[in-house]
Design a protein around this motif. Structure first.
Motif, PDB file in Angstrom:
ATOM      1  N   CYS A 158     -64.675  62.947 -65.075  1.00 22.67           N
ATOM      2  CA  CYS A 158     -65.286  61.936 -64.226  1.00 22.67           C
ATOM      3  C   CYS A 158     -66.680  61.563 -64.763  1.00 22.67           C
ATOM      4  O   CYS A 158     -66.824  61.225 -65.928  1.00 22.67           O
ATOM      5  N   THR A 159     -67.710  61.642 -63.946  1.00 23.49           N
ATOM      6  CA  THR A 159     -69.046  61.227 -64.372  1.00 23.49           C
ATOM      7  C   THR A 159     -69.745  62.281 -65.239  1.00 23.49           C
ATOM      8  O   THR A 159     -70.905  62.110 -65.596  1.00 23.49           O
ATOM      9  N   GLY A 160     -69.047  63.342 -65.588  1.00 23.38           N
ATOM     10  CA  GLY A 160     -69.584  64.256 -66.584  1.00 23.38           C
ATOM     11  C   GLY A 160     -69.861  63.546 -67.900  1.00 23.38           C
ATOM     12  O   GLY A 160     -70.692  63.998 -68.694  1.00 23.38           O
ATOM     13  N   ALA A 161     -69.165  62.408 -68.128  1.00 24.25           N
ATOM     14  CA  ALA A 161     -69.403  61.625 -69.347  1.00 24.25           C
ATOM     15  C   ALA A 161     -70.843  61.127 -69.410  1.00 24.25           C
ATOM     16  O   ALA A 161     -71.403  60.969 -70.503  1.00 24.25           O
ATOM     17  N   PHE A 162     -71.471  60.870 -68.258  1.00 22.64           N
ATOM     18  CA  PHE A 162     -72.867  60.431 -68.248  1.00 22.64           C
ATOM     19  C   PHE A 162     -73.773  61.503 -68.859  1.00 22.64           C
ATOM     20  O   PHE A 162     -74.755  61.188 -69.537  1.00 22.64           O
TER      21      PHE A 162
ATOM     22  N   ALA B 151     -75.914  60.882 -72.174  1.00 22.11           N
ATOM     23  CA  ALA B 151     -77.369  60.967 -72.107  1.00 22.11           C
ATOM     24  C   ALA B 151     -77.920  61.960 -73.120  1.00 22.11           C
ATOM     25  O   ALA B 151     -79.064  61.836 -73.568  1.00 22.11           O
ATOM     26  N   ALA B 152     -77.102  62.930 -73.502  1.00 23.54           N
ATOM     27  CA  ALA B 152     -77.516  63.908 -74.507  1.00 23.54           C
ATOM     28  C   ALA B 152     -77.241  63.415 -75.928  1.00 23.54           C
ATOM     29  O   ALA B 152     -77.516  64.131 -76.892  1.00 23.54           O
ATOM     30  N   GLY B 153     -76.694  62.202 -76.047  1.00 22.52           N
ATOM     31  CA  GLY B 153     -76.407  61.643 -77.364  1.00 22.52           C
ATOM     32  C   GLY B 153     -75.125  62.152 -77.985  1.00 22.52           C
ATOM     33  O   GLY B 153     -74.845  61.871 -79.157  1.00 22.52           O
ATOM     34  N   LEU B 154     -74.305  62.869 -77.224  1.00 22.24           N
ATOM     35  CA  LEU B 154     -73.100  63.482 -77.759  1.00 22.24           C
ATOM     36  C   LEU B 154     -71.908  62.532 -77.806  1.00 22.24           C
ATOM     37  O   LEU B 154     -70.853  62.885 -78.342  1.00 22.24           O
ATOM     38  N   LEU B 155     -72.064  61.343 -77.225  1.00 22.08           N
ATOM     39  CA  LEU B 155     -70.986  60.347 -77.260  1.00 22.08           C
ATOM     40  C   LEU B 155     -71.338  59.142 -78.119  1.00 22.08           C
ATOM     41  O   LEU B 155     -70.567  58.178 -78.166  1.00 22.08           O
ATOM     42  N   ASP B 156     -72.458  59.173 -78.804  1.00 21.65           N
ATOM     43  CA  ASP B 156     -72.867  58.024 -79.609  1.00 21.65           C
ATOM     44  C   ASP B 156     -71.790  57.678 -80.643  1.00 21.65           C
ATOM     45  O   ASP B 156     -71.350  58.550 -81.414  1.00 21.65           O
ATOM     46  N   GLY B 157     -71.363  56.419 -80.624  1.00 23.90           N
ATOM     47  CA  GLY B 157     -70.359  55.960 -81.569  1.00 23.90           C
ATOM     48  C   GLY B 157     -68.957  56.448 -81.279  1.00 23.90           C
ATOM     49  O   GLY B 157     -68.041  56.218 -82.078  1.00 23.90           O
TER      50      GLY B 157
ATOM     51  N   ARG C 209     -68.200  53.553 -76.827  1.00 25.04           N
ATOM     52  CA  ARG C 209     -67.067  52.633 -76.634  1.00 25.04           C
ATOM     53  C   ARG C 209     -66.284  53.100 -75.404  1.00 25.04           C
ATOM     54  O   ARG C 209     -65.388  53.931 -75.508  1.00 25.04           O
ATOM     55  N   VAL C 210     -66.632  52.551 -74.262  1.00 24.59           N
ATOM     56  CA  VAL C 210     -66.018  53.017 -73.013  1.00 24.59           C
ATOM     57  C   VAL C 210     -64.768  52.204 -72.698  1.00 24.59           C
ATOM     58  O   VAL C 210     -64.745  50.979 -72.843  1.00 24.59           O
ATOM     59  N   ASP C 211     -63.710  52.904 -72.295  1.00 26.99           N
ATOM     60  CA  ASP C 211     -62.448  52.275 -71.898  1.00 26.99           C
ATOM     61  C   ASP C 211     -62.219  52.590 -70.424  1.00 26.99           C
ATOM     62  O   ASP C 211     -61.913  53.735 -70.075  1.00 26.99           O
TER      63      ASP C 211
ATOM     64  N   GLY D 275     -60.567  63.190 -80.577  1.00 31.28           N
ATOM     65  CA  GLY D 275     -60.636  64.342 -81.467  1.00 31.28           C
ATOM     66  C   GLY D 275     -61.320  65.529 -80.833  1.00 31.28           C
ATOM     67  O   GLY D 275     -60.738  66.208 -79.983  1.00 31.28           O
ATOM     68  N   ASP D 276     -62.570  65.799 -81.208  1.00 30.44           N
ATOM     69  CA  ASP D 276     -63.283  66.942 -80.649  1.00 30.44           C
ATOM     70  C   ASP D 276     -64.124  66.568 -79.433  1.00 30.44           C
ATOM     71  O   ASP D 276     -64.845  67.402 -78.894  1.00 30.44           O
ATOM     72  N   VAL D 277     -64.018  65.314 -78.986  1.00 33.76           N
ATOM     73  CA  VAL D 277     -64.694  64.871 -77.765  1.00 33.76           C
ATOM     74  C   VAL D 277     -63.668  64.164 -76.894  1.00 33.76           C
ATOM     75  O   VAL D 277     -63.088  63.149 -77.300  1.00 33.76           O
TER      76      VAL D 277
END
Length: 319
Positions: free
Chosen positions: A108-112, A116-122, A143-145, A154-156
């Motif tokens: 859920c909103t754990g993605a925020f 915010a920690a930069g772990l989803l960049d790109g 890239r949010v769907d 993959g690893d995320v």
């Protein structure tokens, strides 16, 4: 097989259902008398009690040092104060302990938090459909769907709202250990091993006018006749609508065009047949309405990023 270490990070305001989901599902992979496949432990940023979104707190046995030992880290939905695009220093410090290459899951909103920690960049990701517009505005580099139940990058990996965390955990179990183990967990926990469709089916829709028509008859007929190739006119005729009205109403009710919806249903049926039968790809393609094996391969590659044969090797329940 070495035991897979899972750390669940409980953040302030965490939703209790989502906090417990990884433990309940991952630890249900152990048949009686056998060694567990996963070890799931919960931690907080300081090792202290954590306020939940309900009327109770949880006491955890571990601090942030647990994150450095994990093979997989799960971040369930935190309180709204942690979804504003900025993280407190102690949360940043805790996440910095995660080793490179550790698998990351958000519910859920754990993605925020991960963003915010930069772990989803790109990276590709999803979150609850109610928050995707705000997520895009805060994190344009992700890239949010909004239409899917979960995203496997993959690893995320990330999932949509609440119960989509169940779908994500079931997917991880299936990916790690195959369909037989995932189906065992599904039966034990009384959850679907795979849920078709995406978040679009749960998005708030306008309430139809009393007596208003629906496209359900066309969808029901199509599901029973996936090997057919109905035209829009035929589908609309089953609902007593014009093609234009049918197309508009269909998208309102499903979030997809009729063509997109049919491809998804055919793909879902093909997946079940690949998992549970030894029918050839060409035969499955005909039964599911793809027409040919080549067409089915193209759709699988576009929808899932794998070929039917590769999918079968990974998820087949047959010996």
């Amino acid at each position: 097989m070495p035991q897979h270490q899972v750390a669940v990070l409980a953040l302030d305001g965490v939703i209790a259902f989502e906090l417990a989901t990884p433990s309940r599902l991952f630890e249900s992979t152990r048949p009686p008398g056998e060694a567990p496949l996963y070890r799931v432990r919960t931690c907080s940023v300081d090792g202290g009690p954590v306020r939940t979104s309900a009327d109770f707190r949880v006491v955890v046995d571990h601090g942030p040092e647990l994150l450095a030992e994990a093979d997989t880290v799960v971040v369930p939905a935190p309180g709204p104060e942690l979804t504003a695009g900025r993280l407190p220093a102690e949360v940043h410090a805790a996440l910095a302990r995660i080793r490179p290459g550790t698998r990351l899951l958000s519910i859920c909103t754990g993605a925020f938090v991960l963003a915010a920690a930069g772990l989803l960049d790109g990276r590709a990701a999803t979150t609850h459909w109610m928050h995707t517009d705000r997520f895009r505005a805060l994190f344009p580099q992700v890239r949010v769907d909004p239409d899917v139940l979960f995203v496997d990058d993959g690893d995320v990996l990330s999932s949509g709202g609440v119960a989509a965390g169940v779908d994500l955990c079931m997917h991880v179990i299936r990916r790690d250990h195959g369909s037989a183990v995932a189906n065992y967990v599904a039966r034990r926990c009384v959850v679907p091993p795979w849920r078709d469709g995406g978040q679009a089916q749960y998005v708030d829709l306008p309430v139809p006018e009393r007596g208003g028509a629906t496209t359900a008859p066309a969808r029901e007929w199509a599901l029973d006749s996936l090997d057919a190739s109905p035209s829009l006119r035929e589908l609309a005729g089953r609902c007593g609508m014009s093609v234009r009205t049918f197309t508009r109403r269909f998208r309102e009710e499903t979030g997809l065009s009729p063509g997109q919806w049919l491809v998804r249903q055919r793909t879902a049926h093909a997946r079940r047949l690949l998992e549970g039968t030894d029918l050839t790809v060409d035969h499955i393609a005909r039964v599911c309405g793809f027409g040919s094996g080549a067409s089915m391969r193209a759709h699988f590659q576009a929808e899932l990023g794998v070929s039917p044969s590769s999918y079968r090797r990974t998820f087949s329940c047959t010996p």
